[in-house]
Design an enzyme around this catalytic site. Structure first.
Site: not given
Ligand SMILES: NC(=O)c1cnc(OC2CCCC2)nc1N
Length: 327
Positions: A37-38, A83-84, A113, A115, A311
């Site tokens: 890679y380098d 926002s949620l 998902e 958080k 939460k």
């Protein structure tokens, strides 16, 4: 090589280095040894040094910009970054489910998902090239932190397809990087960051991209800004798979849930598994999956009716005090 051959070689090197970078940083499966890679990177740097007109913004050599910014420009989001609403217990989740079903009926499907506890950001790609990155700010206006976001290796400078798209997600600092950074700061007698979210936010607010580049930040993307149906997508789960196909990083722990019982199951499972994650989460985001259902549900003044955030209580921190009591 003449100019045309040089241009062709530069294009080849871009393709190779983007592919190797994606395999190494996003898939965690290096395709070639670092030395290879380098060597390609050195070849590209040499060509760019002799031919500045062949230095393109999506070149792998352009991740860490040179100049230190004076400040951050303001960016107005095309569609607000919302926002949620919050849920704190199982009853709140079941209330959410009842409210959703009252509008869209019994056939609703959810996506759960993790958080991610980081900094909400937006990435804009034009014809496949990363052109603008910004913070959420107040939801309408954020700060242009493109130079700092370019240093995040899991943000591709070029997508797999030459599409124009805006995507949103969470930039975060892995727990290991956070602990290492605070140890270094303690050695130097500097203030410590309270948590990985503050450390990520502080790193992305640096005016010198070299500092952001040194902080080992990463990102998970979780939604498409604007209208995802323009990409022929009918649901949120499909849109996340589409982001994966474009070479963007999404969180693989997501799960499609057919019932609220399955959602409650997922929440319990990840409440227990949370300490084993290599990054911090502060809950679970539950979203109605089908876009037609999201449209029927719409938004309140500041958040969608089709999503909520369950939460978790703040993660218990074992303090020295407990050690003293035990000793
Ligand atoms: N911190 C997260 O991981 C996270 C935050 N927000 C969302 O979705 C919001 C975005 C637009 C409405 C729902 N998803 C997430 N995974």
């Amino acid at each position: 090589m003449d100019k045309v051959e040089l241009e062709k070689r530069v294009e080849e090197l871009h393709k190779l280095l983007h592919e190797y970078g994606y395999a190494y940083y996003v898939l965690d499966q290096p395709m070639v040894p670092d030395a290879v890679y380098d060597q390609y990177l050195k070849e590209l740097l040499a060509i760019e040094a002799d031919n500045p007109d062949l230095i393109f913004p999506d070149s792998p050599t352009q991740r860490v910009g040179g100049n230190i910014l004076e400040g951050f420009e303001k960016v107005t989001h095309k569609t607000p970054m919302l926002s949620l609403s919050n849920a704190f217990n199982e009853e709140d989740l079941r209330d959410f489910d009842r409210r959703v079903k009252a509008v869209v009926g019994e056939s609703v499907r959810y996506v759960c998902e993790l958080k991610i506890d980081g900094l909400a950001i937006s990435l804009t790609y034009e014809n496949g090239t990363f052109v603008l990155g910004s913070t959420r700010g107040d939801g309408t206006t954020g700060e242009n932190i493109t130079a700092n976001l370019r240093t995040i290796r899991t943000i591709p400078l070029r997508l797999k397809n030459d599409i124009s798209i805006e995507v949103r997600g969470e930039a975060y600092m892995p727990k290991k990087s956070f602990n290492k950074l605070n140890e270094e700061r303690e050695q130097k007698g500097e203030d410590l960051f309270a948590n990985p979210r503050n450390a990520a936010a502080g790193s992305l607010r640096q005016l010198d991209p070299k500092i952001a580049a040194s902080r080992n930040l990463s990102i998970f993307l979780y939604s498409i800004g604007g209208d995802p149906e323009q990409y022929g997508l009918d649901s949120h789960s499909e849109s996340l798979d589409y982001l994966d196909e474009m070479g963007l990083t999404t969180n693989k722990e997501r799960r499609v849930c057919q019932t609220i019982d399955e959602v409650v199951e997922y929440v319990k499972e990840w409440h227990d598994k949370r300490p084993n994650l290599s990054y911090e989460i502060d809950g679970i985001v539950v979203k109605v999956d089908r876009f037609i259902h999201q449209q029927e549900l719409g938004f309140t003044a500041k958040s969608p009716r089709w999503a909520t955030a369950y939460k978790f209580p703040a993660e218990e921190v074992v303090t020295r005090l407990i050690d003293i009591e035990l000793s």
